[in-house]
Design a protein around this motif. Sequence first.
Motif, mmCIF file in Angstrom:
data_model
loop_
_atom_site.group_PDB
_atom_site.id
_atom_site.type_symbol
_atom_site.label_atom_id
_atom_site.label_comp_id
_atom_site.label_asym_id
_atom_site.label_seq_id
_atom_site.Cartn_x
_atom_site.Cartn_y
_atom_site.Cartn_z
ATOM 1 N N VAL A 285 37.601 47.187 37.583
ATOM 2 C CA VAL A 285 38.881 47.792 36.839
ATOM 3 C C VAL A 285 38.665 49.323 37.329
ATOM 4 O O VAL A 285 37.357 49.556 37.475
ATOM 5 C CB VAL A 285 39.002 47.596 35.613
ATOM 6 C CG1 VAL A 285 39.418 45.983 35.025
ATOM 7 C CG2 VAL A 285 37.901 47.984 34.406
ATOM 8 N N SER B 114 40.565 40.792 38.353
ATOM 9 C CA SER B 114 41.275 42.072 37.967
ATOM 10 C C SER B 114 42.726 41.777 37.628
ATOM 11 O O SER B 114 43.040 40.687 37.517
ATOM 12 C CB SER B 114 41.101 43.241 39.298
ATOM 13 O OG SER B 114 41.282 44.587 38.824
ATOM 14 N N ASP C 294 42.506 48.114 40.901
ATOM 15 C CA ASP C 294 42.573 46.752 40.834
ATOM 16 C C ASP C 294 42.932 46.006 42.126
ATOM 17 O O ASP C 294 42.696 44.836 42.454
ATOM 18 C CB ASP C 294 43.622 46.305 39.765
ATOM 19 C CG ASP C 294 43.468 46.649 38.262
ATOM 20 O OD1 ASP C 294 42.415 47.268 38.175
ATOM 21 O OD2 ASP C 294 44.066 46.055 37.518
#
Length: 364
Positions: free
Chosen positions: A116, A145, A152
């Motif tokens: 992330v 993600s 992401d």
Amino acid sequence: MSRELWLALGRIPGLGPVRQRALLQHFGSVAACFGRATAELAELGLGRAQVAQLQKDPGDLLNADDRRWLAIGDNAICSLEDSDYPALLRILPDAPAYLHLRGRRELLGRAALAIVGTRHPTPSGRANTVAFAESLGRAGLVIVSGLALGIDGAAHEGALETGTVAVLATGPDIVYPREHLELAHRILDAGLLVSEQAPGTGPRSGLFPRRNRLISGLSLGVLVVEAALQSGSLITARLALDQGREVFAIPGSIHSPLARGPHALIRAGAKLVETSNDILEELGPLFHARRELQRDTAAPKAPEDPQERMVWNALHEDTLSLEEISERSGLTLSALSAILLSMEIHGFIAPCPGGRFCRLSGFR
């Protein structure tokens, strides 16, 4: 029919994951939750409106969004009644009773790492993300993600060939942001889309932290690449720590605002990461245990760790819920999270339908 029942349960207002789980543990199955007597449901602390909903025909609770989603045969539900419900997620007290799935369901059973970070990465941050996702994917980890812009999206792109899971904050039929519609279609070909929200649910600010707990909950650990101090990525990292997961962070320039988040995590105890091997070394005991167990035909008789032995003795020949294991062993629910994870990965126990656990056959 089971997909319809789960979606109907999800349409009852005020019946969140904790109450849904309590219903399942009390009645034994989602089918048994419907059509119960008023007094029986009221004893569980449900309000009049919730009782009335549970006494309806489940089909009457579905709306047009539900029916459109159900009409697509490949769309699936993974619930606490299923043996392949993710073990890492199952042991959390606020685990969803069920998940909507689109794509490769088998990825839920593989070891995973979450990546992330910021929605506005630097070029080097994006390149690092793709490189880490590719390397860790080749090592056998599924990359998880949240399909957001920036880090992401780069994480998903880097893991398209090896397997990636995108956790949505929206319903399973809505891609947000729309800029990632094409990426979502590519993930469907090689990965998995996951959502706990009902079909038709659009993006709302309160749903993103709930998504973040699933991102960390599905994973052995979380890697934060670039993030400001006030960032949803740091929320994910804190959730990971609360869930007993590992947290990793890539350092950056002291002059970059996007390095402040990772640096704060490192000061708080996250592992500083320079290469993918730094992560694999840390996760090695957990990540490789399952592979070694599959090759080792001489299974251990029982766990040696004292707390794992307490859980082992509590289970005996029974199939128990998390709460029942806690009561028998004397261990707290928060402590059991990490203990059950270790025992499941090392092959001592297995998740069973209804959110329960049992010893694996052959271990005595």
